[in-house]
Design a protein around this motif. Sequence first.
Motif, PDB file in Angstrom:
ATOM      1  N   LYS A 236       0.730  -1.650   0.176  1.00 58.14           N
ATOM      2  CA  LYS A 236       0.164  -0.077  -0.449  1.00 58.14           C
ATOM      3  C   LYS A 236       1.270   1.462  -0.152  1.00 58.14           C
ATOM      4  O   LYS A 236       0.480   2.100  -0.008  1.00 58.14           O
ATOM      5  N   VAL A 237       2.277   1.002   0.014  1.00 53.41           N
ATOM      6  CA  VAL A 237       2.972   2.620   0.141  1.00 53.41           C
ATOM      7  C   VAL A 237       4.260   2.352  -0.917  1.00 53.41           C
ATOM      8  O   VAL A 237       4.876   1.574  -1.006  1.00 53.41           O
ATOM      9  N   ARG A 238       3.540   2.476  -2.304  1.00 56.38           N
ATOM     10  CA  ARG A 238       4.626   2.319  -3.292  1.00 56.38           C
ATOM     11  C   ARG A 238       5.915   4.432  -3.240  1.00 56.38           C
ATOM     12  O   ARG A 238       5.029   4.812  -3.526  1.00 56.38           O
ATOM     13  N   LEU A 239       6.622   3.889  -3.069  1.00 58.96           N
ATOM     14  CA  LEU A 239       7.496   5.280  -4.119  1.00 58.96           C
ATOM     15  C   LEU A 239       7.873   4.741  -5.814  1.00 58.96           C
ATOM     16  O   LEU A 239       8.483   3.521  -5.879  1.00 58.96           O
ATOM     17  N   SER A 240       7.945   5.925  -5.967  1.00 61.91           N
ATOM     18  CA  SER A 240       8.746   6.257  -7.351  1.00 61.91           C
ATOM     19  C   SER A 240       9.739   7.442  -7.318  1.00 61.91           C
ATOM     20  O   SER A 240       9.224   8.580  -6.440  1.00 61.91           O
ATOM     21  N   LEU A 241      10.895   6.642  -8.002  1.00 56.31           N
ATOM     22  CA  LEU A 241      11.924   7.610  -7.866  1.00 56.31           C
ATOM     23  C   LEU A 241      11.805   9.023  -8.551  1.00 56.31           C
ATOM     24  O   LEU A 241      11.897   8.946  -9.528  1.00 56.31           O
ATOM     25  N   VAL A 495      16.550  -2.255 -18.094  1.00 58.93           N
ATOM     26  CA  VAL A 495      16.784  -2.544 -17.294  1.00 58.93           C
ATOM     27  C   VAL A 495      15.997  -2.395 -15.773  1.00 58.93           C
ATOM     28  O   VAL A 495      15.675  -0.859 -16.129  1.00 58.93           O
ATOM     29  N   TYR A 496      15.388  -2.933 -14.802  1.00 57.47           N
ATOM     30  CA  TYR A 496      14.826  -2.041 -14.331  1.00 57.47           C
ATOM     31  C   TYR A 496      15.414  -2.636 -12.806  1.00 57.47           C
ATOM     32  O   TYR A 496      15.354  -3.460 -12.545  1.00 57.47           O
ATOM     33  N   THR A 497      15.726  -1.347 -11.821  1.00 59.98           N
ATOM     34  CA  THR A 497      16.265  -1.246 -10.605  1.00 59.98           C
ATOM     35  C   THR A 497      15.452  -0.558  -9.785  1.00 59.98           C
ATOM     36  O   THR A 497      14.495   0.744 -10.491  1.00 59.98           O
ATOM     37  N   ALA A 498      15.684  -0.609  -8.726  1.00 63.00           N
ATOM     38  CA  ALA A 498      14.971  -0.046  -7.456  1.00 63.00           C
ATOM     39  C   ALA A 498      15.841   2.008  -6.661  1.00 63.00           C
ATOM     40  O   ALA A 498      15.598   2.126  -6.598  1.00 63.00           O
ATOM     41  N   ALA A 499      16.689   1.555  -7.684  1.00 65.04           N
ATOM     42  CA  ALA A 499      18.673   2.362  -6.900  1.00 65.04           C
ATOM     43  C   ALA A 499      18.628   3.559  -8.083  1.00 65.04           C
ATOM     44  O   ALA A 499      17.792   3.833  -8.803  1.00 65.04           O
ATOM     45  N   ALA A 500      18.978   4.132  -7.256  1.00 63.37           N
ATOM     46  CA  ALA A 500      18.239   5.683  -7.053  1.00 63.37           C
ATOM     47  C   ALA A 500      19.308   6.373  -7.761  1.00 63.37           C
ATOM     48  O   ALA A 500      20.595   6.594  -7.249  1.00 63.37           O
ATOM     49  N   LEU A 518      24.871  -8.004 -22.927  1.00 62.37           N
ATOM     50  CA  LEU A 518      24.069  -8.318 -23.971  1.00 62.37           C
ATOM     51  C   LEU A 518      24.236  -8.220 -25.432  1.00 62.37           C
ATOM     52  O   LEU A 518      23.785  -8.614 -26.321  1.00 62.37           O
ATOM     53  N   GLY A 519      25.112  -7.271 -25.844  1.00 60.98           N
ATOM     54  CA  GLY A 519      25.515  -7.024 -26.802  1.00 60.98           C
ATOM     55  C   GLY A 519      24.473  -5.855 -27.796  1.00 60.98           C
ATOM     56  O   GLY A 519      24.394  -6.527 -28.947  1.00 60.98           O
ATOM     57  N   VAL A 520      23.755  -5.643 -27.466  1.00 54.62           N
ATOM     58  CA  VAL A 520      22.284  -4.631 -27.556  1.00 54.62           C
ATOM     59  C   VAL A 520      22.626  -3.234 -27.067  1.00 54.62           C
ATOM     60  O   VAL A 520      23.579  -2.172 -26.964  1.00 54.62           O
ATOM     61  N   GLU A 521      22.365  -2.466 -28.687  1.00 54.50           N
ATOM     62  CA  GLU A 521      22.539  -0.807 -28.664  1.00 54.50           C
ATOM     63  C   GLU A 521      21.481  -0.327 -26.899  1.00 54.50           C
ATOM     64  O   GLU A 521      21.859   0.588 -25.956  1.00 54.50           O
ATOM     65  N   GLN A 522      20.790  -0.580 -27.941  1.00 52.68           N
ATOM     66  CA  GLN A 522      19.795   0.292 -26.831  1.00 52.68           C
ATOM     67  C   GLN A 522      19.486  -0.523 -25.830  1.00 52.68           C
ATOM     68  O   GLN A 522      19.022  -1.294 -25.431  1.00 52.68           O
ATOM     69  N   VAL A 523      19.092   0.265 -24.513  1.00 49.39           N
ATOM     70  CA  VAL A 523      19.199  -0.095 -23.578  1.00 49.39           C
ATOM     71  C   VAL A 523      17.874   0.949 -22.398  1.00 49.39           C
ATOM     72  O   VAL A 523      18.506   2.477 -22.890  1.00 49.39           O
ATOM     73  N   VAL A 524      17.463   0.804 -22.379  1.00 46.99           N
ATOM     74  CA  VAL A 524      16.451   1.455 -21.365  1.00 46.99           C
ATOM     75  C   VAL A 524      15.947   1.218 -20.351  1.00 46.99           C
ATOM     76  O   VAL A 524      16.178  -0.208 -19.813  1.00 46.99           O
ATOM     77  N   ILE A 525      16.512   2.185 -19.499  1.00 49.72           N
ATOM     78  CA  ILE A 525      16.738   2.023 -17.824  1.00 49.72           C
ATOM     79  C   ILE A 525      14.860   3.015 -17.686  1.00 49.72           C
ATOM     80  O   ILE A 525      14.731   4.142 -18.033  1.00 49.72           O
ATOM     81  N   GLN A 526      14.229   1.407 -16.955  1.00 54.12           N
ATOM     82  CA  GLN A 526      13.095   1.842 -15.971  1.00 54.12           C
ATOM     83  C   GLN A 526      12.971   2.724 -14.916  1.00 54.12           C
ATOM     84  O   GLN A 526      13.931   2.440 -14.208  1.00 54.12           O
ATOM     85  N   PRO A 527      11.941   3.940 -15.265  1.00 57.64           N
ATOM     86  CA  PRO A 527      12.091   4.726 -13.753  1.00 57.64           C
ATOM     87  C   PRO A 527      12.277   3.821 -12.333  1.00 57.64           C
ATOM     88  O   PRO A 527      11.391   2.754 -12.639  1.00 57.64           O
ATOM     89  N   ALA A 528      12.880   4.491 -11.706  1.00 61.73           N
ATOM     90  CA  ALA A 528      12.855   3.250 -10.881  1.00 61.73           C
ATOM     91  C   ALA A 528      11.372   3.439  -9.533  1.00 61.73           C
ATOM     92  O   ALA A 528      11.425   4.613  -8.964  1.00 61.73           O
ATOM     93  N   ASP A 529      11.534   2.667  -9.167  1.00 63.53           N
ATOM     94  CA  ASP A 529      10.477   2.512  -8.185  1.00 63.53           C
ATOM     95  C   ASP A 529      10.765   1.397  -7.150  1.00 63.53           C
ATOM     96  O   ASP A 529      11.429   0.292  -7.223  1.00 63.53           O
TER      97      ASP A 529
END
Lengths: 771, 296
Positions: A236-241, A495-500, A518-529
């Motif tokens: 019930k207590v959800r945090l997003s950076l 890439v998905y982490t909760a690291a700030a 992974l040898g890929v060029e495109q890497v999306v960093i998901q918002p940390a939460d």
Amino acid sequence: MSTPTRTEQNLGADIAGGVGESPLRPDGTLKVTGEFAYSSDLWLTGMLWGATLRSPHPSARIRSIDITEAVRTDGVYAVLTHDDVPGDNLYGLEHADQPVLAGDVIRYQGEAVAIVAADHPETARRAVNKIVVDYEVHEPLTDPEQAVFDSTAPALHEGGNVLRHLPIRRGDPDATADVVVHGEYEVGMQDQAFLGPESGLAVPADDGGIDLYIATQWLHVDQKQLCRVLGMPANKVRLSLAGVGGAFGAREDLSMQAHACLLALQTGRPVKMMYSREESFFGHVHRHPAKMRYEHGATRDGKLVYVKAQIILDGGAYASSTPAVVANAATLGVGPYKVRNVSVDCYGVYTNNPPCGAMRGFGAVQAAFGYESQMDKLADALDMDPVEVRTRNALHEGATMPTGQVVDSAAPVEELLERVKAMPLPPEPNASDLDGYDLRLLPGGVSNTTHGEGVRRGVGYAIGIKNVCFSEGFDDYSTARVTLKVNGGDAVATVYTAAAEVGQGLVTVQQQIARTELGVEQVVIQPADTGVGSGGSTSASRQTYVTGGAVKAACEQVRARVLRQAAKHLDLPASQLRLHAGKIVSADEAVVAAVVDVLGGETITETVTWRHRPTHPLDENGQGNAHVQYAFAAHRAIVDVDVELGLVRVVQLDCAQDVGKAMNPDAVVGQIHGGSAQGLGLAVMEEIQVSGGMVRNPSFTDYLIPTILDMPPMQVDVLELADPNAPYGLRGVGEPPTISSTPAIVAAIRHATGADLTRVPVQPHHITGTP
Amino acid sequence: MAMEFLRPATWDEALAAKAEHPGALPISGGTDVMVEINFDATRPEYLLDLTRIEELTDWSADGERLRIGAGVTYTSLIADLADRLPGLAMASRTVGSPQIRNRGTVAGNLGSASPAGDAHPPLLADDAVVEAHSARGVRHIPITEFYTGVKRNALEPDELIAAVLVPPADGPQQFAKIGTRNAMVISVTAFGLALHPSTGTVGAAFGSAAPTPRRATKAEQFLAAELTESGRWDSRAELDPAAVTRFGALVAEAATPIDDVRGTADYRTHALSVMARRTLVWAWTDYRRKRVRTCA
């Protein structure tokens, strides 16, 4: 796909922007152009604004709180006090000893007493001023030595005023030496002075829970404390950076998080809170002021025989991270030197001063000013070169720390010192040419106080040691979820982490690791939460190590699955396949498939919880393998001092640091520049002045941080001596340059002036000798 | 309490508004007023915005003096008047950051009358005059009579600062300021010096070392007499080191500083003596080289 096809032997270039390169930061352009959304920019239609009533007294008892007039104010939606906290009215990182809103006892000036939500920030502030608190004012306990040694002093918390006493005992306590030097040193209270003030937005959710958008260093430790305060489960207590405007330790503790959530849950409306600069000085913990006594005994040829030290750290009103700061100051208290006989007593105490906790360098900064001042004093007593006396005692791989821990990776103490010493010196000032002066290059700067008169040059050296990652058996881990799928014809990793990300560049490093693995060029960093497991704290120079390690491990698992899948399709053993730049390559270096073809429409996801090797608690003699990794940086400072006016200009500040592996060389140098500047600030200007428990300078008018005219050019030498225990061999980078910068600059000022200088920041009157 | 924002389009309207609302706080650059308001340290009933009155941003020659409009920023002053008002320009260069100098004004410094205002020592050393206007008329207030206490000045409640009148330099001028940072710093203490060969007089004044900015009158008189009696105004001979030391000591003697968060009283006194000695040597070196025009 079922038949292996031989194609050209040209494997193509490596994917650009991988580990060891310096690709552009994904947030870089927005930050430089002023478009990046920081937590202070958060906005929702219909949101309310929160404000905080703080105690004007450092020590008091609350007799009563009257909120009548505040509640009556037009535009005010809620006025809350300690009675309105649904869960435990206590929080804290390790020791929950700090009230969310003060009940009956006030322990420091600025302690939160009540909170208000209103439809305009100014209305909220006005309503705060209408709350009437009847205080019974007490005499504050402000002397940390009294807190340790005076048993008649009032106990500020149950269990007394000594929050932690950590003794380190090694070797012969009665060892004697030919040459003995004593010193007493003080470190003032430094502030992290991040530029983005504490701020966040709490949004009540339909499920009765809360969504908090917040600038923090560790989402999950905030969440854990908030659950306790709000009396709610974690789901019930959800945090997003939200966008973080610097941290440096000051966002490790809660500030407005619980207050905003309480107001949002009470009003059913989104509530934003944002501190002013002045409030920020009261809204976060600071660097512990220290009083240190040192005694160094050495042979006539400069070999250390023993070190005795007493270090008292003023933790202020609440625990925060004081116990861990004590551990660092104690275990690293003799510096990066081999000493057979060590006796250190480090105390962290409660007083009615502002609470102190995490700040870049975390206990190691204070100790380094003590032990490095002592090494210079020893060099003087022996009439020996200050670098020589250090290298004669330099720690090295295989040596034993005062805790008994054997240093099991590179410890290039001697090399770092020799490297800064060998760097080119700036040209000597030409004192005879008083017409050729450039004010910007002189002490006093553009304020025009000297054209060369009274200016003397000095050179000083220092080296420091820092532990990387959390210590003493703490379960220190990070979680990473990595997804690989085809999007628009290209393989894309997420890439998905909760690291700030607090400005240090973690998001860039995460991308680099994914590209390399992974040898890929495109890497999306998901918002940390908090939708993914904890990333641990962005502190202790640990994120690239631990979250980087987790991302690497998750990528490895994703890669293994891709290769297994390719093996199945190709009917080849997976062990003979590898992944290179978007291609599957066989043992004989033939491209046998493209990753996009192997993936097809499938999404591969792996989540990994990654831990560094375990550490262990310290025993009653401070013995134990408490630390994961040691990191080292050395500085040489060259200063010009106007000895008549006591003004200082740091002419050049050079640094050599071992980083194990420069994951992102530009970011590494940036950390070294920034850390050195923060150490310069502590050396010559940065101090929260506290008198009788009251902060005297809570503003950037009177709390000065270095400008571009104060911070000189640097020569930086980055060593890459791999640590076999760490991902990519890397060594934490962020803190070491802050540690040795301060004592090197003070050593240089002493060299220029002959003054004793036992306290930082050095003030002009310390140099001129006027009281 | 609401705060009204008055925006007069003309100077007469501004004076009428100030007459009607004597508590109105004039604002131009806002570099000081807005800080006070944001901190809730001041909450005037009326803010009187002077930025629509274009003529305030002009400077001109007014007889033997330069007339600097109340809206002239530090940046303009540095760009346009550094040759004629070197001391004031030097002080202006030490004010805040470029952004602050783009908005802040000398008149704002006078209105706030903080002992730490950077413009005050050169204004005192230059014998400036504050031109105060009201609906009742014009009043010329000698700068030595302007500062009446900590953050207090001699303006009447219905008066506005229209301009400050400063004679162009007739000799070398200097300004030095102590701060514990090499730029963008508020003064621990500051010193302004102006040599006036045309009248055989000396202006010497300091800030942040007394409740108000202050002239070091005995030091001024001592040095003027020393230079006159020794014939040095004409001979331009090197200064007597003992006289330089004495001048520094007399400046320090005039100070009555306090210990505060920016520095100690003893340090301020000491620093003033050093700055007085050094600036005198610099000014005299300029004078000996005739680098300064002597428009008498």
